[in-house]
Design a protein around this motif. Structure first.
Motif, PDB file in Angstrom:
ATOM      1  N   LEU A  81     -41.803 -36.753 -27.442  1.00  0.00           N
ATOM      2  CA  LEU A  81     -40.634 -35.801 -27.216  1.00  0.00           C
ATOM      3  C   LEU A  81     -41.149 -35.193 -25.786  1.00  0.00           C
ATOM      4  N   MET A  82     -40.116 -35.342 -25.038  1.00  0.00           N
ATOM      5  CA  MET A  82     -39.988 -34.582 -23.565  1.00  0.00           C
ATOM      6  C   MET A  82     -38.925 -33.621 -23.191  1.00  0.00           C
ATOM      7  N   MET A  83     -38.898 -32.537 -22.999  1.00  0.00           N
ATOM      8  CA  MET A  83     -37.971 -31.510 -22.548  1.00  0.00           C
ATOM      9  C   MET A  83     -37.942 -30.702 -21.348  1.00  0.00           C
ATOM     10  N   ASP A  84     -37.054 -30.687 -20.587  1.00  0.00           N
ATOM     11  CA  ASP A  84     -36.911 -29.839 -19.573  1.00  0.00           C
ATOM     12  C   ASP A  84     -35.720 -28.955 -19.745  1.00  0.00           C
ATOM     13  N   ALA A  85     -35.893 -27.791 -19.672  1.00  0.00           N
ATOM     14  CA  ALA A  85     -34.831 -26.764 -19.737  1.00  0.00           C
ATOM     15  C   ALA A  85     -34.900 -25.704 -18.437  1.00  0.00           C
ATOM     16  N   PRO A  86     -34.136 -26.010 -17.286  1.00  0.00           N
ATOM     17  CA  PRO A  86     -34.074 -25.136 -16.334  1.00  0.00           C
ATOM     18  C   PRO A  86     -32.923 -24.479 -16.416  1.00  0.00           C
ATOM     19  N   MET A  87     -32.994 -23.042 -15.627  1.00  0.00           N
ATOM     20  CA  MET A  87     -31.974 -22.107 -15.711  1.00  0.00           C
ATOM     21  C   MET A  87     -31.978 -21.370 -14.355  1.00  0.00           C
ATOM     22  N   GLN A  88     -30.786 -21.139 -14.087  1.00  0.00           N
ATOM     23  CA  GLN A  88     -30.595 -20.357 -12.692  1.00  0.00           C
ATOM     24  C   GLN A  88     -29.194 -19.307 -13.064  1.00  0.00           C
ATOM     25  N   ILE A  89     -29.840 -18.000 -12.472  1.00  0.00           N
ATOM     26  CA  ILE A  89     -28.665 -16.847 -12.658  1.00  0.00           C
ATOM     27  C   ILE A  89     -28.637 -16.068 -11.526  1.00  0.00           C
ATOM     28  N   GLN A  90     -27.410 -15.880 -11.126  1.00  0.00           N
ATOM     29  CA  GLN A  90     -27.135 -15.163  -9.616  1.00  0.00           C
ATOM     30  C   GLN A  90     -26.311 -14.006 -10.136  1.00  0.00           C
ATOM     31  N   THR A  91     -26.625 -12.661 -10.163  1.00  0.00           N
ATOM     32  CA  THR A  91     -25.699 -11.728 -10.400  1.00  0.00           C
ATOM     33  C   THR A  91     -25.806 -10.614  -9.267  1.00  0.00           C
ATOM     34  N   SER A  92     -24.660 -10.152  -8.891  1.00  0.00           N
ATOM     35  CA  SER A  92     -24.567  -9.088  -8.109  1.00  0.00           C
ATOM     36  C   SER A  92     -23.598  -8.077  -8.803  1.00  0.00           C
ATOM     37  N   THR A  93     -23.962  -6.595  -8.564  1.00  0.00           N
ATOM     38  CA  THR A  93     -23.229  -5.505  -9.306  1.00  0.00           C
ATOM     39  C   THR A  93     -22.937  -4.637  -8.320  1.00  0.00           C
ATOM     40  N   VAL A  94     -21.803  -3.621  -8.738  1.00  0.00           N
ATOM     41  CA  VAL A  94     -21.261  -2.824  -7.749  1.00  0.00           C
ATOM     42  C   VAL A  94     -21.107  -1.467  -8.909  1.00  0.00           C
ATOM     43  N   ASN A  95     -21.396  -0.297  -8.607  1.00  0.00           N
ATOM     44  CA  ASN A  95     -21.093   0.819  -9.335  1.00  0.00           C
ATOM     45  C   ASN A  95     -19.807   1.082  -9.330  1.00  0.00           C
ATOM     46  N   ALA A  96     -18.974   1.385 -10.578  1.00  0.00           N
ATOM     47  CA  ALA A  96     -17.744   1.821 -10.524  1.00  0.00           C
ATOM     48  C   ALA A  96     -17.666   3.339 -11.019  1.00  0.00           C
ATOM     49  N   VAL A  97     -16.317   3.776 -11.231  1.00  0.00           N
ATOM     50  CA  VAL A  97     -16.371   5.323 -11.796  1.00  0.00           C
ATOM     51  C   VAL A  97     -16.703   5.314 -13.106  1.00  0.00           C
ATOM     52  N   SER A  98     -17.329   6.520 -13.418  1.00  0.00           N
ATOM     53  CA  SER A  98     -17.605   6.944 -14.770  1.00  0.00           C
ATOM     54  C   SER A  98     -18.543   6.068 -15.447  1.00  0.00           C
ATOM     55  N   GLY A  99     -19.591   5.846 -14.613  1.00  0.00           N
ATOM     56  CA  GLY A  99     -20.669   5.149 -15.031  1.00  0.00           C
ATOM     57  C   GLY A  99     -20.453   3.546 -15.345  1.00  0.00           C
ATOM     58  N   ALA A 100     -19.356   2.912 -15.026  1.00  0.00           N
ATOM     59  CA  ALA A 100     -19.199   1.580 -15.250  1.00  0.00           C
ATOM     60  C   ALA A 100     -19.890   0.760 -14.041  1.00  0.00           C
ATOM     61  N   VAL A 101     -20.138  -0.614 -14.582  1.00  0.00           N
ATOM     62  CA  VAL A 101     -20.576  -1.450 -13.683  1.00  0.00           C
ATOM     63  C   VAL A 101     -19.736  -2.839 -13.416  1.00  0.00           C
ATOM     64  N   PHE A 102     -19.380  -3.018 -11.974  1.00  0.00           N
ATOM     65  CA  PHE A 102     -18.746  -4.384 -12.103  1.00  0.00           C
ATOM     66  C   PHE A 102     -19.557  -5.483 -11.511  1.00  0.00           C
ATOM     67  N   GLN A 103     -19.794  -6.388 -12.059  1.00  0.00           N
ATOM     68  CA  GLN A 103     -20.972  -7.596 -11.842  1.00  0.00           C
ATOM     69  C   GLN A 103     -20.204  -9.060 -11.860  1.00  0.00           C
ATOM     70  N   LYS A 104     -20.583  -9.633 -10.523  1.00  0.00           N
ATOM     71  CA  LYS A 104     -20.335 -11.118 -10.692  1.00  0.00           C
ATOM     72  C   LYS A 104     -21.347 -11.779 -10.899  1.00  0.00           C
ATOM     73  N   THR A 105     -21.167 -13.102 -11.518  1.00  0.00           N
ATOM     74  CA  THR A 105     -22.338 -13.904 -12.135  1.00  0.00           C
ATOM     75  C   THR A 105     -21.982 -15.403 -12.000  1.00  0.00           C
ATOM     76  N   ARG A 106     -23.173 -16.100 -11.443  1.00  0.00           N
ATOM     77  CA  ARG A 106     -22.953 -17.379 -11.508  1.00  0.00           C
ATOM     78  C   ARG A 106     -24.099 -18.045 -12.361  1.00  0.00           C
ATOM     79  N   LEU A 107     -24.138 -18.913 -13.182  1.00  0.00           N
ATOM     80  CA  LEU A 107     -25.127 -19.575 -14.062  1.00  0.00           C
ATOM     81  C   LEU A 107     -25.056 -20.990 -14.147  1.00  0.00           C
ATOM     82  N   TYR A 108     -26.321 -21.619 -14.112  1.00  0.00           N
ATOM     83  CA  TYR A 108     -26.605 -22.758 -14.490  1.00  0.00           C
ATOM     84  C   TYR A 108     -27.934 -23.053 -15.289  1.00  0.00           C
ATOM     85  N   HIS A 109     -27.430 -23.981 -16.518  1.00  0.00           N
ATOM     86  CA  HIS A 109     -28.152 -23.917 -17.568  1.00  0.00           C
ATOM     87  C   HIS A 109     -28.252 -25.283 -18.148  1.00  0.00           C
TER      88      HIS A 109
END
Length: 590
Positions: free
Chosen positions: A480-508
């Motif tokens: 059995l041969m298994m390869d499991a790569p993953m890449q995650i890129q996330t950027s965040t911006v603080n919004a009002v009232s403690g909220a967080v706005f984030q943009k994400t790209r994912l490869y799995h």
């Protein structure tokens, strides 16, 4: 929507317009009440190879358990006594589990499991329902657990299901039906039985189900917090005393795991030095790096382990990625097989022995459980066995970290090779089992812009070989041969009232190949399961307030006679494309 969330919602519109306004941006839709929801796809799907279900009608179908999971946090599993229909006795050609679940309203994603007389047959997650009325179905071939199902039917045993849900914040109630489908006689399927699990596993070596399955679980499963055991740290080992029949000639330990709380994103944990933690006030329970190994022991002796496949839960990364498509392995979480046959010499004395389950480098908390699959020699009262070779050095680890306040990077490299050889003398002859496992793991994490930008790159490679020898002749061998790569890129911006706005790209991606040799016959099966996702989300107190995502899932399975491809594209909570084909002509490998 709560008035505070309305202000967050409008405040983030300007942020979104400035950061992601384009024709290719994913559809944006809210989860909170009070905002108009688009026509979401209410059925959540798992876009992988469908189980090898017979095309004919089952001999019988039994609803084994029906339960509504409302406020069940801290409650014991839901259980139901089971009665097998008299006109549907064993033996069965195939047994299929069907779990059908619906959500009455909005709710968080939850972990769940199904046990047959204490033997775990399914671990799964619920989607994160974006609208009332969401529903889904998990179908799994459980013929491998025939011994437990036969015991269940003969002794009027119990089927149990654990799903801890809370209505404190969100009102959704999960309604679940567990159904068992039994088949007799010749089986006709659209896909070869070798693809029965949808993912190639080491169990390909074992053509026949085990004669006995012993649960390696919590002793208080029916009355406590489930049959799984809770691992709070890397120093804790969950133990069970197990006695096996003295005429055992083969044994395989199957381990189920899921990770939670501080380790829910173990693969993305940064590595920080104690000096920087104190100097920069960066101390966090998630600072020990992204390496974990689930392992087993017998009488405190290490007998094998696996680096888990990185299953993304439906509420993780960006919840809108997983509506209405499930992440790889989320609906049918993988289990991990360890061949215990080389260690039978330790176990055939008729005495109970201590089986342990642990997680190297873990933090709170992991839920672990296991099944010990046993094959017995019906032509003898006792077999003999011995360990020939034991080579199990700890993995070689290379850890590096450079941080300046919140920004920096860390890297972990791990390599390991273990090899076990043991003999067993039974009515089948004097046979030798060779087990070899090789792991290679790398985790790279980089944080920039005062913590606002984070990149994660992980690659998990695993090689396993199990060979059955008679003298110098190999009777069978599976690789059995298994390869499991993953890449995650996330950027965040603080919004009002403690909220967080984030943009994400994912490869799995999950790539597996199984090479099975039996004498002169050789068969090869490969699969590639890949997901690419991109989107944005506004999070407040860990709960999605508003956002959207687009996900492309591409699945391919191929063996000596079969090719199956499925592509599912989703965006804005709607399935945009769902195509399947049985031809691999002019299709490039993923």
């Amino acid at each position: 929507m709560h008035p505070k969330h309305w202000s967050i919602f409008f405040a983030v519109l300007a942020i979104y317009s400035a950061t992601s306004a384009s024709a290719s941006s994913p559809d944006i839709f809210p989860i909170r009440r009070g905002l108009t929801l688009p026509n979401l796809t209410l059925e959540h799907i798992d876009p992988t190879l469908p189980p090898v279900l017979p095309t004919q009608t089952p001999k019988c179908s039994v609803i084994a358990l029906q339960q509504d999971f409302a406020d069940t946090v801290g409650a014991p599993p839901a259980s139901a006594n089971y009665t097998q229909p008299p006109d549907c006795p064993a033996p069965w050609t195939r047994v299929v589990l069907e779990l059908s679940v619906s959500a009455s309203d909005l709710q968080k994603d939850r972990i769940a499991a199904v046990w047959v007389d204490g033997v775990e047959v399914l671990r799964t997650t619920t989607p994160l329902p974006m609208a009332p009325g969401a529903f889904w179905k998990v179908t799994k071939d459980i013929t491998r657990y025939t011994a437990a199902i036969r015991r269940l039917s003969e002794n009027n045993g119990t089927v149990s299901m654990m799903l801890e849900n809370s209505n404190t914040v969100l009102p959704g109630v999960y309604s679940a039906n567990v159904t068992l489908h039994f088949y007799r006689g010749a089986i006709a399927t659209a896909v070869k039985p070798s693809a029965a699990t949808g993912h190639a596993t080491i169990q390909e070596l074992y053509k026949e189900p085990a004669d006995l399955i012993i649960p390696v679980t919590s002793n208080n499963g029916f009355y406590g917090s489930g049959f799984w055991s809770r691992i709070e740290s890397d120093s804790q080992i969950a133990t069970s005393l197990i006695r096996i029949p003295q005429n055992t000639y083969r044994a395989v330990l199957e381990i189920f795991v899921s990770y939670h709380a501080d380790d829910e994103f173990w693969f993305g944990n940064p590595l920080r030095s104690s000096y920087l933690e104190g100097a920069a006030n960066l101390s966090t329970p998630r600072s020990n790096g992204g390496f974990r190994q689930v392992y087993a022991t017998i009488d405190d002796k290490f007998v094998g382990g696996h680096i888990p496949f990185m299953v993304l839960y439906p509420g993780s990364i960006n919840p809108y990625f997983w509506s209405p498509v499930a992440a790889i392995g989320a609906f049918n979480m993988p289990s991990y097989d360890l061949d215990m046959t080389p260690f039978l010499g330790m176990l055939l004395d008729g005495q109970p022995h201590k089986f342990g389950l642990g997680v190297h480098d873990s933090q709170r908390y992991w839920l672990v459980g296991a099944n010990l699959h046993i094959w017995v020699d019906r032509w003898s009262d006792a077999t003999q066995a011995g360990l020939i070779n034991y080579n199990a050095p700890p993995p070689k680890m290379n850890r590096n970290a450079e941080w300046r306040n919140q920004d920096g990077q860390s890297e972990i490299d791990a390599e390991g090779l273990v090899r076990f050889i043991g003999w067993v003398s039974s009515s089948k002859g004097n046979l030798t089992t060779v087990v070899q496992q090789k792991i290679k793991f790398k985790s790279q994490i980089e944080v920039q812009n005062r913590g606002a930008v984070k990149q994660i790159e992980v690659n998990n490679k695993h090689r396993m070989m199990v060979a059955l020898m008679k003298g110098n002749q190999a009777l069978s061998r599976v690789q059995l041969m298994m390869d499991a790569p993953m890449q995650i890129q996330t950027s965040t911006v603080n919004a009002v009232s403690g909220a967080v706005f984030q943009k994400t790209r994912l490869y799995h991606q999950l790539v597996e190949m199984v090479n099975l040799s039996e004498g002169q016959a050789v068969s090869i099966a490969t699969l590639t399961d890949r997901q690419d996702a991109e989107g944005s989300a506004l999070m407040h107190d860990g709960v999605p307030v508003w956002g959207g995502g687009a996900t492309r899932s591409a699945y391919r399975f191929k063996d000596d006679s079969t090719c199956y491809l499925r592509t599912v594209n989703t965006a804005g909570g709607i399935v945009r494309l769902d195509t399947t084909t049985a031809s691999c002509v002019s299709v490039a490998d993923q």
